[in-house]
Design an enzyme around this catalytic site. Structure first.
Site, PDB file in Angstrom:
ATOM      1  CE  LYS A  31       0.910   1.151   4.470  1.00  0.00           C
ATOM      2  NZ  LYS A  31       1.732   2.342   4.837  1.00  0.00           N
ATOM      3  CG  ASP A  71      -0.048  -1.410   8.597  1.00  0.00           C
ATOM      4  OD1 ASP A  71       0.263  -2.279   9.443  1.00  0.00           O
ATOM      5  OD2 ASP A  71       0.734  -1.026   7.707  1.00  0.00           O
TER       6      ASP A  71
END
Length: 275
Positions: free
Chosen positions: A8, A137
Site C-alpha cells: 500500500k 495496519d
C-alpha cells in the site's frame, strides 16, 4: 494454497497525538498498489511436531523467523483453532523499512489463507480482530480497499478517491527507516484540515501543498537523498509525490507510463505500474 499479498501507499499522513500506550494517533489514507510478495501455505505430514515452519526467499529478512509476523499470526491461529502443522513459503519482493506495509500484508493474507484452507468460516471483521494485535495496519489488508484511517491507523472509514487510469512510479533507496526511528523524531500536532475531504474535492495537481506526509519534515533533514528523489519525480512530471508511511519509499503519481525509472534511479529499488 498460493496468494500474492499486496503493498500500500499512504496518501497524506498527519501525526496528531501520542497515546498512553506508546502508539500515536494518525490520520492517513491507505491506498493499495499491485506490488506484491508471494505466500504459499501447505499442510505438512501429520508426524511433524513443528506447528509452523517458515521458509523465506527474496529479500533477506534479518532476525529469527519465529519473530516474523506471518509466523506469529499462523501460530496464534494454529493454537486457537487446533490446526494441523503447516509449511509457509514467503517470498519477499516488497522492500522492508519502506512504508509500504509488506509485513502487515503478509500477516493478513496468511490469516485469510488459513481461514480458507481449513474452512474456519471467519468473516472479515473476525479476521481483522485476529490480525490487529500484530500491527495497526494489518486489518486494512483483510479487504484491501482504499480507506481513511484514524486512531493508531486501525479505525477505517470510506474515502472518495479513485486513481484508476493514473500511473505510479515508486523509488526506494538503500535506506531502512524503522517505525521507531521515524516516530522518535516527529512532534505530534492537531490537524487543521480534513484530509479525506481535501483528497475528495481537490484535483490531484492541487494536493502537493495540502496533502502532506508529516514525517517528511524531519526525515528529509536526516536523509537529504529522500528529498532529492521526491524532487526528481516532480521533475519527471509527477502530478503528486510523497513519502509513503514512515519508511523510505518515495512515490510519484503520473498521468502517463514511466518507462525509464530504472535508468533514472539505478541504485534504488524501483517499481512502476498502472493504478
Amino acid at each position: 494454497m498460493y496468494t500474492l499479498p499486496n503493498a500500500k501507499i499512504n496518501i497524506g499522513l498527519n501525526i496528531t497525538n501520542r497515546r498512553p500506550d506508546g502508539y500515536h494517533e494518525i490520520e492517513t489514507i491507505f491506498y493499495p498498489i499491485r506490488l506484491t510478495d508471494s505466500l504459499e501455505i501447505k499442510t505438512t505430514p501429520a508426524l511433524c511436531e513443528t506447528p509452523v515452519s517458515l521458509h523465506l526467499s527474496g529479500f533477506t529478512i534479518d532476525g529469527n523467523p519465529q519473530d516474523n509476523l506471518v509466523t506469529k499470526v499462523c501460530l496464534a491461529m494454529s493454537k486457537r483453532f487446533n490446526l494441523p502443522p503447516i509449511d509457509v513459503f514467503l517470498g519477499k519482493h516488497i522492500p522492508m523499512g519502506a512504508g509500504l506495509g509488506g509485513g502487515s500484508s503478509d500477516a493478513a493474507f496468511a490469516a485469510k489463507m488459513l481461514n480458507e484452507l481449513f474452512s474456519l468460516g471467519l468473516d472479515n471483521k473476525e479476521l481483522e480482530a485476529i490480525v490487529a494485535p500484530f500491527g495497526a495496519d494489518c486489518p486494512f489488508f483483510v479487504t484491501g480497499q482504499p480507506v481513511y484511517a484514524e486512531g493508531k491507523g486501525d479505525k477505517f472509514s470510506p474515502v472518495n478517491i479513485n486513481l484508476r487510469g493514473l500511473y505510479i512510479a515508486l523509488v526506494k533507496p538503500p535506506i531502512h527507516i524503522s517505525t521507531r526511528e521515524a516516530y522518535c523524531s516527529v512532534t505530534p500536532r492537531p490537524s487543521m484540515r480534513n484530509l479525506a475531504n481535501d483528497v475528495a474535492r481537490l484535483p490531484i495537481e492541487k494536493w502537493n501543498d495540502i496533502v502532506c506526509n508529516q514525517f517528511e519534515e524531519t526525515l528529509f533533514k536526516h536523509y537529504p537523498l529522500l528529498s532529492a528523489l521526491k524532487q526528481t519525480l516532480f521533475d519527471m512530471g509527477a502530478l503528486y509525490a510523497s513519502m509513503s508511511g514512515s519508511g523510505s519509499a518515495i512515490y510519484g503519481i503520473f498521468n502517463r507510463p514511466i518507462d525509464n525509472i530504472k535508468e533514472v534511479f539505478p541504485d534504488c529499488f524501483t517499481y512502476t505500474d498502472k493504478l
